[in-house]
Write an enzyme that holds these catalytic residues in place. Sequence first.
Site, PDB file in Angstrom:
ATOM      1  N   GLN A 239     -69.040 -55.501 -59.047  1.00  0.00           N
ATOM      2  CA  GLN A 239     -69.597 -56.457 -58.095  1.00  0.00           C
ATOM      3  C   GLN A 239     -70.438 -55.741 -57.033  1.00  0.00           C
ATOM      4  OE1 GLN A 239     -65.283 -58.499 -58.149  1.00  0.00           O
ATOM      5  NE2 GLN A 239     -66.570 -59.357 -56.574  1.00  0.00           N
ATOM      6  N   ARG A 389     -60.867 -63.530 -54.426  1.00  0.00           N
ATOM      7  CA  ARG A 389     -61.635 -64.701 -53.985  1.00  0.00           C
ATOM      8  C   ARG A 389     -61.260 -65.069 -52.555  1.00  0.00           C
ATOM      9  NH1 ARG A 389     -63.470 -69.833 -57.786  1.00  0.00           N
ATOM     10  NH2 ARG A 389     -65.309 -70.229 -56.551  1.00  0.00           N
ATOM     11  N   CYS A 390     -61.335 -64.062 -51.696  1.00  0.00           N
ATOM     12  CA  CYS A 390     -60.958 -64.294 -50.307  1.00  0.00           C
ATOM     13  C   CYS A 390     -61.527 -63.173 -49.472  1.00  0.00           C
ATOM     14  CB  CYS A 390     -59.444 -64.367 -50.211  1.00  0.00           C
ATOM     15  SG  CYS A 390     -58.603 -63.132 -49.277  1.00  0.00           S
ATOM     16  N   GLU A 759     -65.279 -68.840 -51.594  1.00  0.00           N
ATOM     17  CA  GLU A 759     -63.832 -68.682 -51.690  1.00  0.00           C
ATOM     18  C   GLU A 759     -63.061 -69.729 -50.888  1.00  0.00           C
ATOM     19  OE1 GLU A 759     -64.397 -64.877 -50.238  1.00  0.00           O
ATOM     20  OE2 GLU A 759     -63.774 -65.325 -48.210  1.00  0.00           O
TER      21      GLU A 759
END
Length: 805
Positions: A239, A389-390, A759
């Site tokens: 990523q 996802r945070c 998120e």
Amino acid sequence: MNTPPTDSEMYASKANMNAPTTDSKICGMGHSMKRKEDPRFIRGRGNYVDDIQLPGMLYMDIVRSPHAHAKIKSINTERALKIPGVLAVIDGPTLAKYNLHWMPTISSDTQMVLPIDEVMYQAQEVCAVIATERYIAADGADAVEVDYEALPPMMDPHKALAPGAPVLRKDKKDKKDNLAFHWEAGDRADTDRAMAAAEVVVSQNVYLPRIHVASMETCGCVADFNSAEGKLTMYMTTQAPHAVRTVFALVAGHVGLSEEKIRVVSPDIGGGFGGKVPVYPGYVIAVAASVVIGKPIKWIEDRMENLQADSFARDYHMKVELGAKKDGTMTALRIKTVADHGYANASANPSKFPAGLFSICTGSYDLKHAFCEVDAAYTHKPPGGVAYRCSFRVTEAAHAIERITDVLADKLKMDPAALRMKNFIKPEQFPYQSVLGWEYDSGNYPAALRKAMDTIGYESLRKEQQEKRARGELMGIGICSFTEVVGAGPSKNFDILGIKMFDSAEIRVHPTGKAMARFGTKSQGQGHETTYAQIVAQELGIPASDIQVEEGDTDTAPYGLGTYASRSTPTSGAAAALAARKIRAKAKKLAAHLLEVREEDLEWETGKFFVKGAPQKSKTIQELAFAAYTNMPQGLEPGLEATHYYDPPNLTFPFGSYICVVDIDRGTGAVKVRRFVAIDDCGNIINPMIVQGQIHGGLAQGVGPALYEEIGYDEDGNVYGGSFMDYYVPTSMECPSWETGHTVTPSPHHPFGAKGVGESATVGAPPAIANAVVDALKHLGVTHIDIPITPEKVWLLLKEKGAAE
Ligand code: CDP
């Protein structure tokens, strides 16, 4: 001669944009444009790492430890090397010759690439087999004989932190305990005083278990070292390609891999969710193998390796205390956390924030006194701490505050919606300075909650619940009103391994008026090829369909820190708009030249400049692009392109109010999420359809941890949840038909008033579901249940309360 645009030109469009301001041909912001990337995905023509085939490519498989803690007495490779097609076995001592058997984690901790004599977690890489085919490599891995002497593992972070516990990280000189770090925020003494003075105090232990991102695509790479050029091309599931290139150069510079000789390509990625930010040992072993053997090496994890060895999140044991007045006014918050980081602290947190942005734990409430602290422990589990996802521990923070808010509501016999409304930061308080140090940019929390309540029909649901309760049926309504904090930088506070966090965009307008835009971020399914094109279309009036977006190749993209923590829109999205505005400023000079007027006499209307008072005298952006290469005024630099590196002045603070309705089966303990209303606010929206998709996906990834998912360990360090046989990710069968909506509160500092959204739903959904389950059971005396709220857990509770059928 290229004068930069003025501030008012650069920061011109922060107004509340509820509707698109461009037509559907241009498809700027606000249009639900179909995703430009989808034609290749739905035709099976995506280009994922495992699709890459190179001439002479070899395959790697990894031998992993069955023990959580053991001494390696010997590794016998004889049988493996006899298998036709097995070419080499790489182990710790092989890497040690090049000083590549250790690497830094992304949190500046250290981690083994391959062990010399001791393994520290189950599924740890022990050695790697290189072969001509993938399945031959797997056979080779099976044939390697490792003789272990099992040692006692430390699986409990509380025991690991207890005085006298055996020290796990003996490799660290002078380390006398298992504390990975201690971090705190706020004023402890002031909070203790406020807590002592509170009329009511509620306290709750809340555990967020270890879970896994479980993305569709596992991790993998093709490492291709070209010995003739001395250049490494690394195709990998990352990523953050630029940051990885820099880290590779820092770690392997001494063997000739300097940064200009490394190209990291992140092709299509099948979901990252934070799990593809860290560098795992497999990547490094593949690079070493390619350098030593001189051939491209492909390594792709299988599902069980992925679930057992990397990409872990959460594992936070929190003691949460909330003080209040009897009328429900919240006065003080105190949270003490023990975080289990496993064998190494491998979380991708900015250096100043070892516990991520956990200090957003005061949430949406106007709390004047707060203190939080985190003790991070080493244990014999795989390295953990991924921001699944945070935005670096925001999920943990939101769960803590939203659960304890319901505990307080229960104690005071107040409606949880009314309690939230009473304590919300008020719209007129923004920008709001939180007691734990954040400046919330904008928000309207009562509006979002009211909209959620109206959408779901809150008051009539409460009546329905009463009627059902009278009939013995178990129905619960759960609320979560969360505040997020996304968009790292600003660079003054945020870095990864010392590299400051900003992000970038480079736009080139070609002579025919089409454009190429490149970014330092990297989509993993979020739709950047579409939304970035829409931003540029909005700013320049070039149709989004004429704009090619590229990310993920360090040889071509401008330097950036990558995509995670919902940072792309707040950073690279902003950079796209500002780079486009630089281009527009130059196009204005060209227009003045072509129309023979002064720049001050020109006005912009999406896609063209015209002469004030004479709209028929105009030049389109396409005509101006052509002129930039064919008819520019003397002295003006030819071409029409711009790059912008955007260092945000602040983070953005998206928020939302979620309400969910659950029904519980008294016979099985199964929880059914019957309805779920999600009202989100991410400021101005680029593509409503994509935002809705982000919310749908995030909500499903909230149902998973809330009800099913856990990576757990027995006392001997054996994992459960290490395959999809016992790690239950939800399917559409477990999800309701989501009811989504939004409010729009633009960010005042973002160039087009947007905030991140990726998120939000993963953060907001688990507490809403947990609150709903507790709400269904509270008349039985239940005040809290730790997630995942499995049927077994609920059924045992019902049995204990005499309510099971
Ligand atoms: O960094 P990441 O892409 O994961 O998160 P994000 O910036 O929140 O964006 C997720 C997706 O939603 C991207 O395609 C964004 O362009 C889109 N988005 C949007 O359309 N409008 C917003 N206000 C925020 C995000």
